[in-house]
Design a protein around this motif. Sequence first.
Motif, short mmCIF file in Angstrom:
data_model
loop_
_atom_site.label_atom_id
_atom_site.label_comp_id
_atom_site.label_asym_id
_atom_site.label_seq_id
_atom_site.Cartn_x
_atom_site.Cartn_y
_atom_site.Cartn_z
N LEU A 593 0.80 -1.06 -0.14
CA LEU A 593 0.07 -0.10 0.00
C LEU A 593 0.95 1.33 -0.05
N ALA A 594 1.98 1.12 1.03
CA ALA A 594 2.81 2.40 0.90
C ALA A 594 3.37 2.86 -0.31
N ARG A 597 1.04 3.94 -3.06
CA ARG A 597 0.62 5.29 -2.82
C ARG A 597 1.80 6.35 -3.17
N SER A 598 3.05 5.94 -2.92
CA SER A 598 4.06 6.84 -3.12
C SER A 598 4.25 6.96 -4.77
N GLY A 601 0.00 7.56 -6.32
CA GLY A 601 -1.02 8.50 -5.81
C GLY A 601 -2.12 8.04 -4.97
N ASP A 602 -2.89 8.68 -4.41
CA ASP A 602 -3.84 8.02 -3.46
C ASP A 602 -4.96 7.36 -3.95
N ASP A 603 -5.47 8.02 -4.94
CA ASP A 603 -6.68 7.36 -5.61
C ASP A 603 -6.67 6.40 -6.73
N HIS A 604 -5.57 6.08 -7.00
CA HIS A 604 -5.16 5.10 -8.17
C HIS A 604 -6.05 3.74 -7.76
N VAL A 607 -4.13 1.32 -5.56
CA VAL A 607 -4.21 1.69 -4.21
C VAL A 607 -5.46 1.11 -3.46
N LYS A 611 -6.32 -1.28 -0.42
CA LYS A 611 -7.00 -1.15 0.97
C LYS A 611 -8.15 -2.12 0.93
N GLU A 633 -12.65 5.23 3.39
CA GLU A 633 -11.58 5.77 2.33
C GLU A 633 -11.80 5.69 0.89
#
Lengths: 924, 194
Positions: A593-594, A597-598, A601-604, A607, A611, A633
Motif C-alpha cells: 500500500l505504501a 501510494r508513493s 497517488g492516493d486514488d489510483h 491503491v 485497501k 476511504e
Amino acid sequence: MSDRQPDALDRWTRVQTLFEAALDHDGDARTAWLRAECGDDPDLYREVAAMLGGHRTRDTLLDGFAADLFDPADLDQALGADDAGAHVGPWVLGERIGAGGMGTVYRATRDGDFEQTAALKRIKPGMDSEAVLARFRAERQILARLEHPGIARLLDGGLDADGRPYFAMELVDGEPITDLADARRLSVDNRLELFAQTCEAVAYAHRQLVVHRDLKPSNVLVSEDGRVKLLDFGIARLLSADADDGLTRTGHRVLTPATAAPEQVRGEPPTTATDVYALGGLLYRLLCGALPLDPGLSASALERAVLETVPAAPSTRVTPSAAAARGTAETALAKRLRGDLDTICGKALRKEPERRYGSAAELLADVRRHLAGLPVEARPATARYRAGLFARRHRVGLAATVASLLAVGLVTALAFARVSAERDRAQTEADKAAEVSAFLASILEGADPYQAAGDTLSAFDLLERGAARIEEDLADQPDVQAAMQHVMGGVYENLGRYEEAEALLVAALDTRRRLYGSDHLDVAETERALGIVYRRIRDGDRAEPLLRHALDVQRRRLGPDDPEAAYTQRHLASLLRNRGEYDEAERLYRASLASFRSTLGDDHPDVLDVKNSLSVLLEQTGQFDEAVGLMREVVAAQRRQAAQSETGVDASLSATLATLGTLLREQGDLDGAEAAAREALALDQSVFGDAHPQTATSMRNLASILRDREQYDEAGRLYQAALDIRRAALGPDHPRVANLLNSFGKLRAEEGDLEGAIALSREVLRIYRAQPDAEPMRVAFATGNLGEYYEQVGRADQAEALYRESLRELRAAVPAESADLAFPLESLGTLLSGQERFAEAEPLLREAVAVRRAALPAGHRYTARSERRLSDVLVGLGRPADARALLTASLRRLRSARADAELVESAEARLAGLPVAVRTERGE
Amino acid sequence: MADPAPDVTHLLLALDGDDPAAVDALLPHVYTELQAMARRQLRGERAGHTLDTAALVHEAYLKLIRQDRVSWQNRAHFLGVASLAMRRILVNYAKRRSRVKRGGDAPLATFDDGAVGRVTRSDELLALDEALDRLAARAPRPARVVEMRFFGGLTHAEIAEVLGLSEPTVRRDWQAARAWLSADLGPPADAPAG
C-alpha cells in the motif's frame, strides 16, 4: 401476475390440496372432515366448501368455450367493423395505411374540407393499457415540439368518441428512401444528398433533445419532389431528465433487431449516438444495397452479431444488381465506395457509442466534406482499434476480464524496454519487444473482419491459434517464444483457463531460467504469473515459494518501492491471508500500500484495491475500526472519481459500498450498513436498470440488513423482487435462485412464519439436489437451516436427523479441521444438550470449539459462543470445575482480543453464575 | 407504406418464458392477425358456425411464425400468447356489445337464421373475465389454464406444454379453478343452488 406474493401462493396450494382431498370424502363425512382439517381457520373452510359447491355446479359457462357465448353473425359484425367513414374528432377516416404495434394509422380528411388530409394514428382497441397510453402521449408530445420541414408535422390530437386518444400528422405521400433511390436508379451522389437531408432532420431533432431510436428506411420517406420526411417518433425519447418516465424500458423491446444499435441490444439508454448508428446503417444500405449485418440470423445470433461482428466495408458488399440500381458498374461502384465512404460508415457503425460521430450534425459534416472533395474527419479503424474492440467485447461475457492482448503486449514491451537499460543487451531487447508486438498484431489480424468478412473468431479460437503458432513459428527464438508464452499465459489466467495458463507459464519459466539463470527480472515476472495461477487453483504450497522468490528478485533489482515488487507483494499477501498467516499478510499489504501510494497517488485503482484487501484482512483479525475506515476511504475516492467521470458513476463504487455495508452489519452498525446498501442499490438501478442480476444482488444485500433490523415487510419485498429477477434471468431451478430462497426462508423464520420457512427451505434443497454438480457445502448448510426451523416448531426428532445429515454431508465435503463444521456440530450439540443428552453433546461441542479455535482469530465471538455452550454441557455433566476453567480461558481471550464490551460482560456474567457445587438438574 | 410485416418470429424467439415485456411486444401482432382470421373464418364456408378458437390459434401460429426457426417450446409460448390475445379480442367485443346494450340502440340479442343462432351473453363473459382476474391474483397458474382452455381452446396436453407441467397437474388445476370460478360467479340462473 408478476407481483404475486408467495403467501398467496402457499395459501392457494393449501386450498387446492384440501379441495382435492375433500373430493375423496362423501356427503356429511366430507363436511366433518373438512372442518377438522381447517381447524381454527374459518376462511379456509368457507373457501374450500364454496369450491366443493362450485365443483358440483353443472352447465357453467366454463364447460364450453368463450367464443360459444356469441352469436356468430353478431361477432362477425363486430370483428369486421370497418372504420372507414368513422368520425374521429374533426376527421373522417379513410383507408388504413399502416399499423404499428400499438396503433393503427389511417388516411383521414378533415370533415367538410376534403382538401386537407392527414395521417391519423390511434390506439388499437384493447391495446389501451397504461403503458401504451403513456407512450402514445409521449409520441404526441414529442411531435408537438418538432417543427422542421424534414419531419412530419403534428396537426391535431384529442380523444375520439370512445375515449381513445388519437393524433393527426401531416400525411406524407412518399416512398421509403431506399426504395425510391433504387426505383429511380439514383447515383451515389444523389443518394448522399438524400442522406444529408435525413441527417439534417435528425440533427434538428437532436437539438430539440429528441432521439428517434428507430430510424430505418420505412420511417424515412421521400416525396415526389425529393424532400425527405421523418416519420414515427413512436419510441422516441426526450433527452431532458424530467421526461424519462419509464418509457424507455418498455420501449427498447420493440426494436427492429437487424438495425438496433449495440447499446439498445444491451438495454442501455439510447443517446444521440444511437441515432448516429442507425444513420450509419441507413447510409450503408443506400450505398451498397445490403444491411450491415445479416438479418437472416436467429434472434440470439443476430444480437451477438450486433454486439460483436464489425460489418464488412460497404465496398466489399457490392453486387451487380446494386451497381445497376446506382447507374454504374460493379467495379466502379466498389471503387467509389472504397476509402472515405467505407470509413464514414465504419465510424457511424462503431460498437461503442463514444467512438462514433458525436451527433448527426458531425456525421452530416463529414458527408458534406466528402461531397465537396475535402478530406473527411473519420479515420479507418486501425488494427489497434479492432484489437481493443475484440478484447472489450469478450470481456462482457466472461467471468474474468479478458486483458486486451495488445495491451498486455504493450506492458510486456515496456517491461522489455526497461530491462533494455542494461546496456549490453539494449538492442536485442528492443528488437524482441518489437517482435512481440508484431507477432501479437499478426495473430489479431485473424480477427480482422475486413479480411474474414462477417466471421468472428472467438477469443479462445484466437488464443489457441496463437499458442500453436508460438510453438511452431518461434521455436528458433526461445527468448521471444518464452515472452509470448508468458503473455498468453496471463491472458488464459484472466479468462479463468488455469490449465492452459499453467502449461504456458511453466514452459516460459523453464526457458527463461535456462536462458537467464534464476536471478533475473524476466524469471521473476513469470514466477509471479505462475504463482498467481497456483493461488487461483488454491495450490498455496506451490504458489508461495514462487511468489517469495519473485519478490526477492524484484526488491533487490528494482528497489523496495517499485510497483512491480508491490504487485508481487500484494499477491503474496493475499495468499498468506488465505493460509491464515495474518501477521505477515498484514505487513505485506501495508508495505505494498505504501509503495503504490508513493508511486501512483492516493486514488489510483491499485491503491484502492489493496485497501480493500487489507480491510478484509483486518476484519478477519477483529480490527474492525480500521477495516471500516479503509473502506470509507475507498468509497470516498471512488465518489471523487465518479464525480469527475463523464457518466457520473464509478462502476466499482456499488461493490465497495456493498463490502462496507457487510462490514458495518457484522459490527452491528445497522444504520451505516443500511445507508451503504441503499446507496449501492440505487447506483445499480441507475447503471444496470431494475431487472439486472447485479441489481438483484444489491437488493438481497439490503434485504439481509433490513432483516436484521426486523423490517420484514420491505425485506420480503426486496427478496421477492430479487427472486423475480433471478428467476427470469436464470430460470426457476438455478442454484442462485435457491441461494435467495434460502435467505428468504431465514426471513420467514424470523418473522415467525416457520411453516413458510420450512416450505422455502425444502424448495432450496430440491433445487440444490437437482444440480448435477451440487455443491455439498450448500446442501449441508441448507439441510442445517431446515433442521433449525424444525427445532423451532418443536420437531426435535426431525431437527436432530437433519443436523446429523448436514454434519455428514459437510464432513464429506470439507477438510476435517474446517471451521464450517462448527455450524452443524454446534446446532446438534446444543439440541442434545437441551434434551439433557449431555454425554452425546460433549464431543460434538468440543469439536466445534476446537475447529473454531484453530480457524478463527483468538477471542472470536463465534468461538466464545461454542465455548459457552460446551460449558453448559459440562455443568450438566456435573463438572462445574471444567466449565469454570473453560469459561475463564474464554474470557481471557475475549479480553485480550479487545472484543466488544457486551460480549465480555455476558461472558463475565456467565462465569459468575456458574454453580459452585455439582448440579444434576439444569433449568432452561 | 406500412412497415414491413413485423418479424413475429424474432419476437417469439425473444420471448423467454413468461417475460411480460416480450408478451407485450408479441401480443398486438397476434391480436391483429387473430382478429382478421376470425373475420375470414366467420365469413367463409364455416358461416353460421361459432368461432373455432382452437383452429384460429393454430392457424395463426402457422401463418405468423417461420416454422424452421422455432422449437416446440416456442410454439407452446405462442399458443399461450395467442390464448391471451383471444381472451382480449372476445372481452373487448363483449364490452362493446355491453355498451351498445346499455345505450339501448341495439337489440338485446340477435339470432342467426339457422339452427345455431344463440343469444350473445356478453355480461356473463365480462363477469367471468373479472372473476378470472381475481383468481389470477390468488392462483396464477390455474388462471392461466382457464385462459388457455376456455378462451384459446387449447387441449390439456397443449396447456401442459405451454406451462411446462404434466397433464394430470393441468387437469387438477382446471378442476380446482373451475370449482373456484363457479363458486365465485354464483349459481347460474337455471341451475339449483349447489
